[in-house]
Design a protein around this motif. Structure first.
Motif, mmCIF file in Angstrom:
data_model
loop_
_atom_site.group_PDB
_atom_site.id
_atom_site.type_symbol
_atom_site.label_atom_id
_atom_site.label_comp_id
_atom_site.label_asym_id
_atom_site.label_seq_id
_atom_site.Cartn_x
_atom_site.Cartn_y
_atom_site.Cartn_z
ATOM 1 N N LEU A 161 -18.940 8.612 -56.275
ATOM 2 C CA LEU A 161 -20.086 7.725 -56.071
ATOM 3 C C LEU A 161 -19.669 6.299 -56.442
ATOM 4 O O LEU A 161 -19.186 6.068 -57.546
ATOM 5 N N GLY A 217 -12.127 -0.247 -57.171
ATOM 6 C CA GLY A 217 -12.470 -0.894 -58.447
ATOM 7 C C GLY A 217 -11.736 -2.208 -58.645
ATOM 8 O O GLY A 217 -11.372 -2.893 -57.684
ATOM 9 N N SER A 269 -14.474 -6.964 -59.290
ATOM 10 C CA SER A 269 -14.540 -5.775 -60.154
ATOM 11 C C SER A 269 -15.104 -4.555 -59.432
ATOM 12 O O SER A 269 -14.693 -3.429 -59.708
ATOM 13 N N PHE A 270 -16.071 -4.782 -58.559
ATOM 14 C CA PHE A 270 -16.819 -3.655 -57.994
ATOM 15 C C PHE A 270 -16.555 -3.460 -56.499
ATOM 16 O O PHE A 270 -16.510 -4.422 -55.735
ATOM 17 N N GLY A 296 -15.490 1.435 -65.262
ATOM 18 C CA GLY A 296 -14.802 0.182 -65.577
ATOM 19 C C GLY A 296 -15.499 -0.610 -66.672
ATOM 20 O O GLY A 296 -16.632 -0.300 -67.048
ATOM 21 N N GLY A 326 -5.497 -1.243 -67.697
ATOM 22 C CA GLY A 326 -4.559 -1.423 -66.584
ATOM 23 C C GLY A 326 -4.616 -0.259 -65.612
ATOM 24 O O GLY A 326 -5.236 0.777 -65.879
ATOM 25 N N ILE A 342 -18.201 9.031 -61.020
ATOM 26 C CA ILE A 342 -18.926 7.757 -60.830
ATOM 27 C C ILE A 342 -17.921 6.631 -60.990
ATOM 28 O O ILE A 342 -17.388 6.402 -62.081
ATOM 29 N N GLY A 343 -17.659 5.929 -59.898
ATOM 30 C CA GLY A 343 -16.680 4.842 -59.893
ATOM 31 C C GLY A 343 -15.421 5.249 -59.161
ATOM 32 O O GLY A 343 -14.882 6.338 -59.390
ATOM 33 N N SER A 377 -5.208 3.779 -66.571
ATOM 34 C CA SER A 377 -6.537 4.255 -66.130
ATOM 35 C C SER A 377 -6.368 5.455 -65.204
ATOM 36 O O SER A 377 -7.124 6.432 -65.284
ATOM 37 N N PHE A 422 -8.107 -5.600 -55.663
ATOM 38 C CA PHE A 422 -7.653 -6.976 -55.424
ATOM 39 C C PHE A 422 -6.989 -7.505 -56.699
ATOM 40 O O PHE A 422 -7.010 -8.689 -56.992
ATOM 41 N N PRO A 469 -9.043 3.037 -60.237
ATOM 42 C CA PRO A 469 -7.882 3.925 -60.427
ATOM 43 C C PRO A 469 -8.244 5.205 -61.177
ATOM 44 O O PRO A 469 -7.783 6.295 -60.800
ATOM 45 N N ALA A 470 -9.103 5.118 -62.199
ATOM 46 C CA ALA A 470 -9.465 6.329 -62.954
ATOM 47 C C ALA A 470 -10.212 7.305 -62.043
ATOM 48 O O ALA A 470 -9.890 8.501 -61.995
ATOM 49 N N ARG A 526 -20.728 2.111 -56.368
ATOM 50 C CA ARG A 526 -21.809 1.141 -56.179
ATOM 51 C C ARG A 526 -21.476 0.135 -55.070
ATOM 52 O O ARG A 526 -22.372 -0.427 -54.425
ATOM 53 N N GLY A 527 -20.182 -0.133 -54.861
ATOM 54 C CA GLY A 527 -19.783 -1.186 -53.928
ATOM 55 C C GLY A 527 -19.497 -0.657 -52.537
ATOM 56 O O GLY A 527 -19.810 0.472 -52.186
HETATM 57 C C1 FAD Z 1 -7.980 -9.871 -60.622
HETATM 58 C C2 FAD Z 1 -7.487 -8.702 -61.424
HETATM 59 C C3 FAD Z 1 -6.109 -8.504 -61.551
HETATM 60 C C4 FAD Z 1 -5.626 -7.407 -62.273
HETATM 61 N N1 FAD Z 1 -4.288 -7.186 -62.288
HETATM 62 C C5 FAD Z 1 -3.798 -6.052 -62.864
HETATM 63 C C6 FAD Z 1 -2.424 -5.728 -62.791
HETATM 64 O O1 FAD Z 1 -1.630 -6.448 -62.212
HETATM 65 N N2 FAD Z 1 -2.001 -4.578 -63.383
HETATM 66 C C7 FAD Z 1 -2.850 -3.741 -64.042
HETATM 67 O O2 FAD Z 1 -2.413 -2.701 -64.558
HETATM 68 N N3 FAD Z 1 -4.171 -4.026 -64.126
HETATM 69 C C8 FAD Z 1 -4.656 -5.145 -63.540
HETATM 70 N N4 FAD Z 1 -6.005 -5.416 -63.589
HETATM 71 C C9 FAD Z 1 -6.865 -4.491 -64.364
HETATM 72 C C10 FAD Z 1 -7.080 -3.187 -63.583
HETATM 73 O O3 FAD Z 1 -7.534 -3.471 -62.313
HETATM 74 C C11 FAD Z 1 -8.051 -2.317 -64.379
HETATM 75 O O4 FAD Z 1 -7.465 -2.048 -65.632
HETATM 76 C C12 FAD Z 1 -8.319 -0.977 -63.686
HETATM 77 O O5 FAD Z 1 -8.784 -1.183 -62.384
HETATM 78 C C13 FAD Z 1 -9.339 -0.151 -64.478
HETATM 79 O O6 FAD Z 1 -9.561 1.045 -63.799
HETATM 80 P P1 FAD Z 1 -10.892 1.919 -63.946
HETATM 81 O O7 FAD Z 1 -10.829 2.920 -62.870
HETATM 82 O O8 FAD Z 1 -11.031 2.366 -65.339
HETATM 83 O O9 FAD Z 1 -12.105 0.910 -63.680
HETATM 84 P P2 FAD Z 1 -12.417 -0.068 -62.483
HETATM 85 O O10 FAD Z 1 -11.199 -0.358 -61.691
HETATM 86 O O11 FAD Z 1 -13.127 -1.218 -63.084
HETATM 87 O O12 FAD Z 1 -13.380 0.745 -61.519
HETATM 88 C C14 FAD Z 1 -14.708 1.026 -61.842
HETATM 89 C C15 FAD Z 1 -15.466 1.362 -60.569
HETATM 90 O O13 FAD Z 1 -16.760 1.846 -60.900
HETATM 91 C C16 FAD Z 1 -17.718 1.316 -60.001
HETATM 92 N N5 FAD Z 1 -19.020 1.336 -60.672
HETATM 93 C C17 FAD Z 1 -19.384 0.611 -61.768
HETATM 94 N N6 FAD Z 1 -20.651 0.908 -62.133
HETATM 95 C C18 FAD Z 1 -21.105 1.841 -61.247
HETATM 96 C C19 FAD Z 1 -22.341 2.523 -61.094
HETATM 97 N N7 FAD Z 1 -23.363 2.334 -61.950
HETATM 98 N N8 FAD Z 1 -22.474 3.383 -60.055
HETATM 99 C C20 FAD Z 1 -21.434 3.591 -59.176
HETATM 100 N N9 FAD Z 1 -20.240 2.959 -59.289
HETATM 101 C C21 FAD Z 1 -20.072 2.105 -60.311
HETATM 102 C C22 FAD Z 1 -17.195 -0.073 -59.722
HETATM 103 O O14 FAD Z 1 -17.716 -0.605 -58.522
HETATM 104 C C23 FAD Z 1 -15.698 0.163 -59.661
HETATM 105 O O15 FAD Z 1 -15.270 0.482 -58.364
HETATM 106 C C24 FAD Z 1 -6.530 -6.509 -62.893
HETATM 107 C C25 FAD Z 1 -7.908 -6.716 -62.779
HETATM 108 C C26 FAD Z 1 -8.388 -7.791 -62.057
HETATM 109 C C27 FAD Z 1 -9.877 -7.999 -61.920
#
Ligand code: FAD
Length: 521
Positions: free
Chosen positions: A111, A148, A143-144, A251, A501, A88-89, A505, A152, A92-93, A113-114
């Motif tokens: 899966l 993830g 974010s979504f 996330g 980050g 789910i999501g 992740s 951007f 990067p993770a 959401r976006g």
């Molecule tokens: C503008 C910006 C700049 C950044 N710059 C950097 C950088 O330069 N370097 C760096 O290391 N980090 C950076 N980050 C942080 C980095 O993007 C995050 O640490 C990283 O993306 C986290 O990864 P994740 O996979 O854990 O979660 P996320 O990337 O947050 O992904 C979560 C995913 O789950 C999906 N989701 C959520 N809820 C649901 C649901 N109920 N059902 C289905 N899908 C769902 C979301 O749509 C999303 O796609 C930045 C973040 C932002 C917003």
């Protein structure tokens, strides 16, 4: 024979990769033809003195050619078994968990959401226009959506992780999907917001071509749990996704998932986090401070900085510094304002921005203790709403000059900023909680002493920088990586509280997949 050498070069020499063989031959006093290949292991810049040097650590292949290694892509050709891992999501993770599942022969079902990354671009454009910035799509924003918060994002790939092997694997996979190979050896690897969407699309194609599934516009809002295991994840449209294991990689902006888990009596914990403001300076000023010269050499990158201090026992530090970047509207729903930063691969905007944040322990948020594990999250949300209201409820960001903030005076005029939706002059020292204001005021004065010229009325502060790290942790077994109560639920990535980050992740996503597939036998 392979010789490891440290080369200390001028910025011009350091930027001319094709000239390195000649430099190595001269250094080793041998004919250039004997140097068959140069592998750069690390590149860093020593700007401590005005005579700036580029330091390269290289492997020089003398009289022998380098070995050709099996490309990572060949790992993703496996025939997948009937074991299904629902992820789910697709941040990067989630994406790196899916790649790892394929490598291990299990079928990933992602899966999200976006929207897919190209449709998501249109929603990002809308929230960047002053006339439409308020139209934040709750499933498609910074974010979504596919990739993830990483899509951007700025795409800086530094991490505090000490496991270099894992980090290098992540970097290599990114290069195989379109990232510039320099990220492998650069001491400050960076991709850029303009390049990330293409890389994310290539990763999705690898997953689908190897037999994985992707479901966009699929917002998971319920789980069916039986006998201590998740049987299926349910989308708001009522679609049911069955699986053997479930990796939850949603996330730290997906607050609805935390509420869902609480409603299912699945335990959460609060954890320390950090909040503050984003500071923006003219990039030329940061270049001149860091490179100690009035004009940056064309062979040097736009300068960055890293600042940290302690104010009465509380850490204050710079976070996600974006040289040549812009400040972006990172709200994930209407009615809140959140700022963050990014830059394109060329890092060529005239601005330098960075989050300046204060560490917060959830126990000190006395008036939020009624929210239990969600205390930090509620505190964060309250400030995001307060900033939205203070700036005129239009997705403009409340702003103040750094020097005015430090003497607690509302700015009569504001300087230029890169924030597209616009800014409103607000007394941030009154809007932010007292302990954040006081810590930041002292920190800015201290940073001005550490970096002469940093403390200036030219610097603008925009608020709030509130989503630096997760205020919530989803507890999991330290070795099995599954939730203590639900044995096939694998909380992963930043939202689970185990990473911060892109790279960390991604590594956490891989580890969750190894644990999940391993548990299936
Ligand atoms: C503008 C910006 C700049 C950044 N710059 C950097 C950088 O330069 N370097 C760096 O290391 N980090 C950076 N980050 C942080 C980095 O993007 C995050 O640490 C990283 O993306 C986290 O990864 P994740 O996979 O854990 O979660 P996320 O990337 O947050 O992904 C979560 C995913 O789950 C999906 N989701 C959520 N809820 C649901 C649901 N109920 N059902 C289905 N899908 C769902 C979301 O749509 C999303 O796609 C930045 C973040 C932002 C917003």
């Amino acid at each position: 024979m392979i010789k490891n050498l440290i080369l200390t070069l001028s910025p011009e020499q350091g930027s001319n990769i094709s000239g390195l063989a000649g430099i190595v031959a001269r250094t080793l006093n041998m004919p250039p033809l004997r140097v068959k290949h140069i592998e750069i292991l690390k590149k860093s810049i020593d700007a401590r003195k005005p005579n700036i040097k580029v330091i390269l650590s290289v492997n020089a292949f003398i009289d022998e050619e380098p070995k050709v290694f099996e490309p990572f892509h060949s790992r993703y050709q496996k025939t997948l078994s009937s074991r299904k891992v629902v992820i789910i999501g697709s941040g990067p993770a989630g994406l790196f968990a899916a790649l790892k599942c394929i490598e291990l022969g299990a079928k990933p079902i992602v899966l999200e959401r976006g929207k897919n990354v190209s449709d998501r671009k249109q929603d990002i454009a809308i929230i960047n226009r002053p006339d439409t910035a308020g139209l934040v799509n709750i499933h498609s924003n910074y974010s979504f959506g596919e990739g993830g918060a990483g899509t951007f994002s700025d795409g800086k790939l530094y991490t505090r992780s000490t496991k270099r092997g894992n980090v290098n694997d992540i970097l290599k996979i990114l290069v195989e999907h379109g990232a510039n190979p320099e990220i492998i050896y650069d001491s400050h690897p960076h991709i850029g917001s303009d390049k990330l969407p293409g890389i994310i699309t290539n990763i999705r194609n690898t997953i689908i071509n190897a037999g994985g599934e992707f479901h966009f516009n699929t917002f998971i809002s319920d789980f069916i749990i039986s006998n201590g295991k998740i049987k299926s994840a349910i989308s708001t449209e009522g679609k049911e996704f069955e699986g053997d294991a479930f990796i939850l990689a949603t996330g730290h902006s997906a607050t609805d998932i935390y509420e869902l888990l609480i409603s299912k009596n699945i335990s959460l914990e609060s954890k320390p986090f950090a909040m503050g403001v984003r500071a923006e300076h003219p990039q030329e000023l940061i270049d001149s401070i860091q490179y100690k010269s009035r004009k940056r050499s064309p062979y040097l990158p736009t300068a960055s900085y890293k600042l940290v201090t302690q104010v009465e026992g509380r850490g204050v530090f710079s976070f996600c510094m974006c040289p040549g970047g812009i400040i972006v509207p990172a709200a994930s729903k209407p009615g809140e304002v959140i700022v963050n930063g990014m830059s394109n691969s060329k890092r060529n905007s005239p601005y330098a921005n960075s989050g300046i944040v204060v560490t917060i322990n959830p126990e000190e948020l006395i008036s939020y203790q009624q929210y239990g594990a969600l205390a930090g999250l509620k505190f964060q949300q309250d400030l995001e709403i307060k900033c939205f209201d203070a700036a005129g409820k239009e997705q403009k960001a409340p702003a103040q000059r750094m020097t005015d903030f430090c003497i607690a005076r509302q700015s009569a005029t504001l300087g230029k900023t890169s924030f597209n939706p616009g800014v409103t002059s607000v007394a941030l020292h009154e809007i932010l909680p007292d302990f954040i204001t006081l810590s930041l005021q002292k920190a800015f004065i201290d940073f001005g002493k550490k970096m002469k010229g940093y403390y200036t009325s030219e610097a603008m502060l925009l608020a709030p920088e509130s989503r630096t790290s997760s205020p919530v942790r989803i507890p999991r077994h330290p070795e099995k990586l599954c939730h203590f109560q639900i044995e096939n639920l694998y909380p992963s990535g930043e939202g689970a509280g185990y990473a911060g980050g892109i790279v960390s992740s991604a590594i956490d996503g891989e580890n969750s997949a190894i644990a999940a597939v391993g548990s299936l036998g």
